[in-house]
Design an enzyme around this catalytic site. Structure first.
Site, PDB file in Angstrom:
ATOM      1  N   ASP A 116      14.672 -22.596  42.612  1.00 23.82           N
ATOM      2  CA  ASP A 116      13.864 -21.810  41.687  1.00 23.82           C
ATOM      3  C   ASP A 116      14.725 -20.782  40.947  1.00 23.82           C
ATOM      4  O   ASP A 116      15.448 -20.002  41.566  1.00 23.82           O
ATOM      5  CB  ASP A 116      12.749 -21.109  42.474  1.00 23.82           C
ATOM      6  N   HIS A 123      17.825 -13.031  43.820  1.00 21.54           N
ATOM      7  CA  HIS A 123      18.793 -13.086  44.928  1.00 21.54           C
ATOM      8  C   HIS A 123      20.165 -12.570  44.468  1.00 21.54           C
ATOM      9  O   HIS A 123      20.776 -11.725  45.136  1.00 21.54           O
ATOM     10  CB  HIS A 123      18.912 -14.529  45.438  1.00 21.54           C
ATOM     11  N   GLU A 124      20.639 -13.072  43.340  1.00 18.18           N
ATOM     12  CA  GLU A 124      21.960 -12.661  42.853  1.00 18.18           C
ATOM     13  C   GLU A 124      21.979 -11.186  42.461  1.00 18.18           C
ATOM     14  O   GLU A 124      22.953 -10.482  42.719  1.00 18.18           O
ATOM     15  CB  GLU A 124      22.411 -13.546  41.698  1.00 18.18           C
ATOM     16  N   HIS A 127      22.608  -9.056  45.435  1.00 15.57           N
ATOM     17  CA  HIS A 127      24.021  -8.848  45.781  1.00 15.57           C
ATOM     18  C   HIS A 127      24.609  -7.662  45.022  1.00 15.57           C
ATOM     19  O   HIS A 127      25.345  -6.857  45.593  1.00 15.57           O
ATOM     20  CB  HIS A 127      24.847 -10.102  45.480  1.00 15.57           C
ATOM     21  N   ASP A 133      24.422 -12.006  51.906  1.00 13.23           N
ATOM     22  CA  ASP A 133      23.641 -13.189  52.276  1.00 13.23           C
ATOM     23  C   ASP A 133      23.190 -13.047  53.719  1.00 13.23           C
ATOM     24  O   ASP A 133      23.904 -12.464  54.552  1.00 13.23           O
ATOM     25  CB  ASP A 133      24.489 -14.455  52.154  1.00 13.23           C
TER      26      ASP A 133
END
Length: 187
Positions: A116, A123-124, A127, A133
């Site tokens: 997705d 998510h990125e 970071h 992670d």
């Protein structure tokens, strides 16, 4: 004697005293909790994110809805962005330089495999906000990344992830991020 009327009386007396002395009386801002502090504003440049721009904007909006200590905004003309977001044919990855700064790649390889795009973007960005992670992990963990599988479309950070970002950005002294600067994080 009731303390509430006494406090009101003292407050009123101080306000009158300060106004007579040419000063200004005002209530001190609250410092309880993260929401009392102004968020640290980070800008992102998604001009090179190609077909993923809407997903990047939604990923940033999800972080803005989820935390108070930091706010992600699109860069304006003439402004230098904290975060550059690029599309490429590789795997999604983030290259944080310092907390809140770096480059994100929204890789088409993961998208082609069925992951997705909004989850990838959020998510990125996680970071860049200092989160590592957490693999393997369940779909309820945004930072579990690809280990949650292609069926997982959850783009929202869980409570622990939100708290970690608040801790990274919410205090008077910003702590160092869990992701060392210069580390490439490939998901």
């Amino acid at each position: 004697m009731h303390s509430r009327p006494l406090v009101r009386g003292v407050t009123a007396a101080l306000a009158v005293t300060f106004s007579l002395l040419g000063g200004q009386a005002s209530a001190a801002p609250s410092t309880a909790g993260h929401s009392a502090l102004a968020p640290r504003v980070l800008t992102y440049d998604a001009a090179a994110s190609a077909e993923f721009k809407a997903a990047v904007d939604r990923g940033a909006a999800i972080w803005n809805e989820s935390v108070d200590g930091v706010e992600l905004r699109p860069v304006t003309a003439g402004q230098r962005a904290n975060i550059r977001i690029l599309a490429d044919d590789g795997w999604p990855r983030a290259l944080p330089t310092t907390l809140g700064n770096g480059t994100v790649y929204i890789g088409r390889q993961a998208v082609d495999q069925g992951y997705d795009t909004i989850r990838i973007s959020a998510h990125e960005l996680g970071h860049i906000l200092g989160l590592p992670d957490r693999k393997p992990g369940p779909c309820s963990s945004l930072m579990s990344g690809s280990s949650a599988g292609t069926a997982c479309t959850n783009p929202y950070p869980n409570t622990a992830e939100k708290t970690e970002v608040e801790d990274n950005f919410g205090g008077a002294l910003v702590r160092s991020a869990a992701v060392p600067p210069g580390t490439t994080i490939v998901d």
